[in-house]
Design an enzyme around this catalytic site. Sequence first.
Site, mmCIF file in Angstrom:
data_model
loop_
_atom_site.group_PDB
_atom_site.id
_atom_site.type_symbol
_atom_site.label_atom_id
_atom_site.label_comp_id
_atom_site.label_asym_id
_atom_site.label_seq_id
_atom_site.Cartn_x
_atom_site.Cartn_y
_atom_site.Cartn_z
ATOM 1 N N HIS A 186 -7.521 -4.590 -1.097
ATOM 2 C CA HIS A 186 -6.102 -4.429 -0.789
ATOM 3 C C HIS A 186 -5.616 -5.601 0.068
ATOM 4 O O HIS A 186 -6.394 -6.192 0.817
ATOM 5 C CB HIS A 186 -5.855 -3.112 -0.049
ATOM 6 C CG HIS A 186 -5.875 -1.914 -0.925
ATOM 7 N ND1 HIS A 186 -7.045 -1.359 -1.382
ATOM 8 C CD2 HIS A 186 -4.861 -1.155 -1.441
ATOM 9 C CE1 HIS A 186 -6.758 -0.316 -2.146
ATOM 10 N NE2 HIS A 186 -5.441 -0.182 -2.204
ATOM 11 N N SER B 178 -0.728 2.374 -2.860
ATOM 12 C CA SER B 178 -1.222 1.767 -1.623
ATOM 13 C C SER B 178 -0.825 0.314 -1.443
ATOM 14 O O SER B 178 -0.759 -0.172 -0.307
ATOM 15 C CB SER B 178 -2.750 1.885 -1.566
ATOM 16 O OG SER B 178 -3.345 1.361 -2.749
#
Length: 268
Positions: free
Chosen positions: A249, A41
């Site tokens: 993230h 990711s």
Amino acid sequence: MRISRVIVSAAVIVSSAALALAASPAAHAASTARYVALGDSYSSGLGAGNYISSSGSCHLSNDAYPEQWSDDNSPASFVSVACSGATTADVIGSQVSALSASTTLASITIGGNDAGFAGVMATCVLESTSSCLNAVSAAEAFITSQLRARLDTTLQTIRTDAPSAKIVVLGYPDLYDLSKSSTCTGLSTSDRTALNGGADALDGALATAAAANGDTFADVRGQFAQHEICDSGSWLNSVDIFAISSSYHPNASGQEQGYLPVFTRNAG
């Protein structure tokens, strides 16, 4: 006389332009690059938004560093097969097929999902500090005992499928600016220290594996310094219990100003 000056001036301009092009080997190299982005990711761009609708649960973002590098450098070919949630087994099983003998550049972020960091993050957000520390400790034990071998196998497989490629292994940023922890709401400083330690352990394994296999490790921690969670201009998504998957993230700024410059410096 005026005509002569014009001719001379034009010649100087053409000559200068030629010299500028000759002095820019990186631009020439980029135009001939055949680039494949692999990994999880952090390479697909989860958390950055602006997702490519056809990518589905892989969450490929137009703002991810591979897409931005491609936009900036116009390589001869580019494909990203990075996917949210990918492990080393996924890279070997479904991503390396994008590589070929003509691939000249490959990038990868990998290892976090093997070590179970998504579950670790959830534990640290939703459970007690002792549970968080235990979860991080278990992940670090896995990194020490098992991840290195998986990384070696992954990098060796990439090399077999792309024998002429430069392979850039990008690391993970530290998540928190611990110097700001006392004035930052959310997790305890103990939790945050443990999570940073887990990221450091993961980066250590990646750096060791890259060196052992003759590849390039690109450390992003310095680039993200002063832009971690608890900093006012964070390039990382902070904890959101309603969007746990994108928590921790890089946001769009983290991809553009964090990962992209580091990758560009190491892509050659």
